[in-house]
Enzyme design. Structure first.
Site, PDB file in Angstrom:
ATOM      1  N   ASP A  91       0.793  -1.234   0.000  1.00 42.28           N
ATOM      2  CA  ASP A  91       0.000   0.000   0.000  1.00 42.28           C
ATOM      3  C   ASP A  91       0.826   1.285   0.000  1.00 42.28           C
ATOM      4  OD1 ASP A  91       1.042  -0.077   2.533  1.00 42.28           O
ATOM      5  OD2 ASP A  91      -0.833  -0.705   3.490  1.00 42.28           O
ATOM      6  N   GLU A 113      -0.553  -9.061  -0.979  1.00 42.12           N
ATOM      7  CA  GLU A 113      -1.082  -8.458   0.252  1.00 42.12           C
ATOM      8  C   GLU A 113      -2.301  -7.580  -0.056  1.00 42.12           C
ATOM      9  OE1 GLU A 113       0.669  -5.339   3.154  1.00 42.12           O
ATOM     10  OE2 GLU A 113       1.512  -7.219   3.896  1.00 42.12           O
ATOM     11  N   GLU A 127      -2.106   5.115   2.823  1.00 44.83           N
ATOM     12  CA  GLU A 127      -2.072   3.699   2.450  1.00 44.83           C
ATOM     13  C   GLU A 127      -3.445   3.123   2.143  1.00 44.83           C
ATOM     14  OE1 GLU A 127      -0.438   5.072   4.999  1.00 44.83           O
ATOM     15  OE2 GLU A 127       1.684   4.650   4.644  1.00 44.83           O
ATOM     16  N   HIS A 203       6.737   5.594  12.446  1.00 44.06           N
ATOM     17  CA  HIS A 203       7.026   6.361  11.228  1.00 44.06           C
ATOM     18  C   HIS A 203       5.778   6.896  10.535  1.00 44.06           C
ATOM     19  CE1 HIS A 203       5.554   3.392   8.270  1.00 44.06           C
ATOM     20  NE2 HIS A 203       6.010   2.470   9.088  1.00 44.06           N
ATOM     21  N   ARG A 205       2.755   8.616   8.736  1.00 46.56           N
ATOM     22  CA  ARG A 205       2.498  10.024   8.405  1.00 46.56           C
ATOM     23  C   ARG A 205       1.418  10.663   9.271  1.00 46.56           C
ATOM     24  NH1 ARG A 205       5.058   9.516   3.709  1.00 46.56           N
ATOM     25  NH2 ARG A 205       5.593  11.420   2.592  1.00 46.56           N
ATOM     26  N   HIS A 236      13.550   5.404  12.119  1.00 44.32           N
ATOM     27  CA  HIS A 236      13.300   5.545  10.678  1.00 44.32           C
ATOM     28  C   HIS A 236      14.091   6.756  10.166  1.00 44.32           C
ATOM     29  CE1 HIS A 236      10.981   6.100   6.975  1.00 44.32           C
ATOM     30  NE2 HIS A 236      10.377   4.952   7.215  1.00 44.32           N
TER      31      HIS A 236
HETATM   32  C1  UD1 Z   1       6.845   4.888   3.289  1.00 48.24           C
HETATM   33  C2  UD1 Z   1       5.415   4.527   2.867  1.00 48.24           C
HETATM   34  C3  UD1 Z   1       4.683   3.816   3.986  1.00 48.24           C
HETATM   35  C4  UD1 Z   1       5.492   2.645   4.538  1.00 48.24           C
HETATM   36  C5  UD1 Z   1       6.894   3.133   4.908  1.00 48.24           C
HETATM   37  C6  UD1 Z   1       7.744   1.988   5.351  1.00 48.24           C
HETATM   38  C7  UD1 Z   1       4.227   6.002   1.340  1.00 48.24           C
HETATM   39  C8  UD1 Z   1       3.486   7.269   1.184  1.00 48.24           C
HETATM   40  N1  UD1 Z   1       4.694   5.755   2.554  1.00 48.24           N
HETATM   41  O1  UD1 Z   1       6.746   5.870   4.318  1.00 48.24           O
HETATM   42  O2  UD1 Z   1       3.447   3.321   3.513  1.00 48.24           O
HETATM   43  O3  UD1 Z   1       4.841   2.130   5.668  1.00 48.24           O
HETATM   44  O4  UD1 Z   1       7.517   3.735   3.768  1.00 48.24           O
HETATM   45  O5  UD1 Z   1       8.898   2.427   6.026  1.00 48.24           O
HETATM   46  O6  UD1 Z   1       4.400   5.264   0.393  1.00 48.24           O
HETATM   47  N2  UD1 Z   1      14.394   8.294   3.974  1.00 48.24           N
HETATM   48  C9  UD1 Z   1      15.760   8.185   3.816  1.00 48.24           C
HETATM   49  N3  UD1 Z   1      16.288   6.962   3.457  1.00 48.24           N
HETATM   50  C10 UD1 Z   1      15.531   5.860   3.250  1.00 48.24           C
HETATM   51  C11 UD1 Z   1      14.138   5.978   3.446  1.00 48.24           C
HETATM   52  C12 UD1 Z   1      13.579   7.210   3.783  1.00 48.24           C
HETATM   53  O7  UD1 Z   1      16.487   9.140   4.001  1.00 48.24           O
HETATM   54  O8  UD1 Z   1      16.066   4.786   2.936  1.00 48.24           O
HETATM   55  C13 UD1 Z   1      13.809   9.619   4.334  1.00 48.24           C
HETATM   56  C14 UD1 Z   1      13.845  10.622   3.180  1.00 48.24           C
HETATM   57  O9  UD1 Z   1      14.053  11.907   3.693  1.00 48.24           O
HETATM   58  C15 UD1 Z   1      12.417  10.516   2.608  1.00 48.24           C
HETATM   59  C16 UD1 Z   1      11.636  10.303   3.867  1.00 48.24           C
HETATM   60  O10 UD1 Z   1      12.436   9.441   4.671  1.00 48.24           O
HETATM   61  O11 UD1 Z   1      12.037  11.696   1.900  1.00 48.24           O
HETATM   62  C17 UD1 Z   1      10.250   9.733   3.685  1.00 48.24           C
HETATM   63  O12 UD1 Z   1      10.235   8.561   2.884  1.00 48.24           O
HETATM   64  P1  UD1 Z   1       8.822   8.127   2.227  1.00 48.24           P
HETATM   65  O13 UD1 Z   1       9.018   6.853   1.476  1.00 48.24           O
HETATM   66  O14 UD1 Z   1       8.213   9.256   1.502  1.00 48.24           O
HETATM   67  O15 UD1 Z   1       7.869   7.904   3.472  1.00 48.24           O
HETATM   68  P2  UD1 Z   1       7.950   6.855   4.654  1.00 48.24           P
HETATM   69  O16 UD1 Z   1       7.545   7.575   5.890  1.00 48.24           O
HETATM   70  O17 UD1 Z   1       9.247   6.157   4.617  1.00 48.24           O
HETATM   71  N1  UDP Z   2      12.412  -3.505   9.986  1.00 49.96           N
HETATM   72  C1  UDP Z   2      13.791  -3.622   9.800  1.00 49.96           C
HETATM   73  N2  UDP Z   2      14.620  -2.756  10.474  1.00 49.96           N
HETATM   74  C2  UDP Z   2      14.151  -1.798  11.307  1.00 49.96           C
HETATM   75  C3  UDP Z   2      12.752  -1.668  11.483  1.00 49.96           C
HETATM   76  C4  UDP Z   2      11.904  -2.531  10.790  1.00 49.96           C
HETATM   77  O1  UDP Z   2      14.244  -4.483   9.059  1.00 49.96           O
HETATM   78  O2  UDP Z   2      14.968  -1.066  11.894  1.00 49.96           O
HETATM   79  C5  UDP Z   2      11.519  -4.409   9.230  1.00 49.96           C
HETATM   80  C6  UDP Z   2      10.446  -5.095  10.035  1.00 49.96           C
HETATM   81  O3  UDP Z   2      10.900  -6.342  10.538  1.00 49.96           O
HETATM   82  C7  UDP Z   2       9.319  -5.263   9.018  1.00 49.96           C
HETATM   83  C8  UDP Z   2       9.476  -4.046   8.127  1.00 49.96           C
HETATM   84  O4  UDP Z   2      10.811  -3.592   8.309  1.00 49.96           O
HETATM   85  O5  UDP Z   2       9.492  -6.408   8.215  1.00 49.96           O
HETATM   86  C9  UDP Z   2       8.484  -2.993   8.516  1.00 49.96           C
HETATM   87  O6  UDP Z   2       8.830  -1.800   7.938  1.00 49.96           O
HETATM   88  P1  UDP Z   2       8.124  -0.432   8.332  1.00 49.96           P
HETATM   89  O7  UDP Z   2       7.703  -0.462   9.762  1.00 49.96           O
HETATM   90  O8  UDP Z   2       9.048   0.642   7.890  1.00 49.96           O
HETATM   91  O9  UDP Z   2       6.877  -0.384   7.345  1.00 49.96           O
HETATM   92  P2  UDP Z   2       5.371  -0.895   7.430  1.00 49.96           P
HETATM   93  O10 UDP Z   2       5.380  -2.353   7.658  1.00 49.96           O
HETATM   94  O11 UDP Z   2       4.706  -0.121   8.516  1.00 49.96           O
HETATM   95  O12 UDP Z   2       4.824  -0.524   6.089  1.00 49.96           O
END
Ligand code: UD1
Ligand code: UDP
Length: 362
Positions: A91, A113, A127, A203, A205, A236
Site C-alpha cells: 500500500d 497483500e 495507504e 514512522h 504520516r 526511521h
Molecule cells: C513509506 C510509505 C509507507 C510505509 C513506509 C515503510 C508512502 C506514502 N509511505 O513511508 O506506507 O509504511 O515507507 O517504512 O508510500 N528516507 C531516507 N532513506 C531511506 C528511506 C527514507 O532518508 O532509505 C527519508 C527521506 O528523507 C524521505 C523520507 O524518509 O524523503 C520519507 O520517505 P517516504 O518513502 O516518503 O515515506 P515513509 O515515511 O518512509
Molecule cells: N524492519 C527492519 N529494520 C528496522 C525496522 C523494521 O528491518 O529497523 C523491518 C520489520 O521487521 C518489518 C518491516 O521492516 O518487516 C516494517 O517496515 P516499516 O515499519 O518501515 O513499514 P510498514 O510495515 O509499517 O509498512
C-alpha cells in the site's frame, strides 16, 4: 515486479526467489527506490539485483513528487519491457504508481497483500487509498487471510480474482529468524543487558507532529518509572520522525540506532519483552515470535492478531500508552496472556502459492 520501500522489499523477496527457482518465468525487478538505504539493505540480504532502479528518493519528498516520478518512470520501463504481468505489493505510493502504470498500458496486474482495510481513508494515510486502487485494478488479488479476502468480496471484487495465500512476510521471517546471530556494533549494549527490552518503532504520516510528541512523552514517563528496562529505538530515516524523537526523548536507558538491517532487527524482536510500534509488518511478525505488541495507532488493518490476543491497539495518547505498557511490565498474568506464539498471517509457504497461481494464470 515493482517495489520501492523496505517493507515491500522484505515481503516481495521470497516471491522473487520462488519465481526465479521455478525457471518458468522471466522475472524482472524494477525498484522505484522511494527508499534508498532502507531498501538497499534488504536487496543485499536477499541478493536481489534490480534490472531497473528509478533512484527517486529525495529528502522530505512529497506524496505528489513520489507519485509523479514513479508513475512516469514505471510507464517508461513497462513500455520497453512489455511484460505479461506486473506484480505490486501492499500500500505504498510505489504500489499506487505501479498499479496505475500497468492499468494505463493495459497490462495484467497482481497485488500481493491484497484486501487489507481499516475503512478510514485517513488511517493510515495515504495507504488506505493506495491499496484500494491496487485491488480495483488487479486481475489477481493475493489476500493474506480470509478476512482480507472477505473485504474484497464485500467491495464487489469477483471471487475468481481472489486467492488466499498467507502473507509472504512469514516466509521471509522464518528464513531470517533461523540464522545464528550475535548483537554487535551499535547493538553491543544488548549482549551484556540482562534486564527487559522494549523495542519501539514509529514512522506513520498520520502521527507526525503532536501525536508523535505524545508517544515520545509516554516513553519518557515509562523510562523514568521502570529502571530495569532498556528502550531500543531503531529510528526511521524520515527527518520528520527523527526531529521529534530527538527533541523529546531523554534518558540514559534509550538505545537509538539507525534503521537496522533485517537480520539484526528480527533477532532484536525475538529478544524484546514488548514491542511498541505503528508498523504494519511488525504487527505481523512479532506474533509469530510470541512477543506481545502494543500498536500505537487509532486503527489497524490487521485485526487477526488482535483477535488472537497477542496484539493490542493502544492509540496515541500519553496516558493510555503509559497505562498499557505499565500493565504488561507489572502484571505477569496480563503479560503471559499476551505472550503466545500464533501465526494468523501464514505458514511460510505464501510465495509458493503465489507462484503456482501465476503459473496457472500465465
Ligand atoms: C513509506 C510509505 C509507507 C510505509 C513506509 C515503510 C508512502 C506514502 N509511505 O513511508 O506506507 O509504511 O515507507 O517504512 O508510500 N528516507 C531516507 N532513506 C531511506 C528511506 C527514507 O532518508 O532509505 C527519508 C527521506 O528523507 C524521505 C523520507 O524518509 O524523503 C520519507 O520517505 P517516504 O518513502 O516518503 O515515506 P515513509 O515515511 O518512509
Ligand atoms: N524492519 C527492519 N529494520 C528496522 C525496522 C523494521 O528491518 O529497523 C523491518 C520489520 O521487521 C518489518 C518491516 O521492516 O518487516 C516494517 O517496515 P516499516 O515499519 O518501515 O513499514 P510498514 O510495515 O509499517 O509498512
Amino acid at each position: 515486479m515493482i517495489f520501492g520501500t523496505r517493507p515491500e522489499a522484505i515481503k516481495m523477496a521470497p516471491v522473487y526467489e520462488v519465481l526465479k527457482q521455478k525457471g518458468t518465468f522471466d522475472v524482472k525487478v524494477l525498484v522505484t527506490a522511494q527508499h534508498r538505504e532502507m531498501l538497499d539493505t534488504v536487496l543485499d540480504i536477499f541478493s536481489i539485483k534490480p534490472d531497473y532502479d528509478l533512484s527517486l528518493m529525495r529528502g522530505r519528498q512529497t506524496l505528489a513528487y513520489i507519485t509523479k516520478e514513479a508513475l512516469t518512470g514505471v510507464v517508461e520501463v513497462l513500455e520497453r519491457e512489455k511484460p505479461d504481468m506486473v506484480l505490486v505489493h501492499g500500500d505504498t505510493t510505489t504500489t499506487l504508481a505501479g498499479s496505475l502504470a500497468a492499468y494505463y498500458l493495459k497490462i495484467a496486474l497482481g497485488h500481493v497483500e491484497a484486501g487489507l482495510r481499516t475503512g478510514d481513508m485517513y488511517n493510515p494515510f495515504p495507504e488506505e487509498l493506495n491499496r484500494r486502487v491496487a485491488d480495483i485494478l488487479s486481475e489477481l488479488c493475493f489476500a493474506p487471510t480470509k478476512r482480507a479476502a472477505q473485504n474484497l468480496l464485500d467491495e464487489g471484487i469477483e471471487e475468481t480474482r481472489i486467492f488466499i495465500t498467507g502473507n509472504t512476510v512469514v516466509d521471509a521471517l522464518l528464513r531470517i529468524s533461523s540464522i545464528e546471530f550475535e548483537f554487535r556494533g551499535e547493538l553491543e549494549r544488548l549482549s551484556s543487558w540482562d534486564g527487559r527490552i522494549i523495542l519501539v518503532t514509529f514512522h506513520r504520516r498520520e502521527s507526525w507532529g503532536e501525536p508523535l510528541v505524545e508517544i515520545c512523552s509516554a516513553l519518557n514517563l515509562i523510562h523514568d518509572s521502570f529502571k530495569d528496562i532498556l528502550i531500543v529505538i531503531p529510528l526511521h530515516l524520515n527527518p520528520e520522525v527523527r526531529e521529534t524523537a530527538f527533541s523529546v526523548l531523554k534518558g540514559d536507558r534509550y538505545l537509538f540506532t539507525d534503521p537496522l538491517s533485517y537480520v539484526p532487527f528480527v533477532h532484536l524482536m525475538k529478544r524484546s519483552y514488548i514491542v511498541l510500534t505503528d508498523s504494519g509488518g511488525i504487527q505481523e511478525e512479532a506474533p509469530s515470535l510470541g512477543v506481545p505488541v502494543l500498536v500505537i495507532r487509532e486503527k489497524t488493518e490487521r485485526p487477526e492478531a488482535l483477535e488472537a490476543g497477542v496484539v493490542k491497539l493502544v492509540g496515541r495518547s500519553r496516558e493510555r500508552i503509559v497505562r498499557e505498557v505499565s500493565l504488561l511490565l507489572e502484571n505477569k498474568e496480563a503479560y503471559d496472556r499476551m505472550r503466545k506464539a500464533v501465526n494468523p498471517y501464514g505458514d511460510g509457504r505464501a510465495s509458493e502459492r503465489i507462484a503456482t497461481i501465476l503459473e496457472a494464470y500465465l
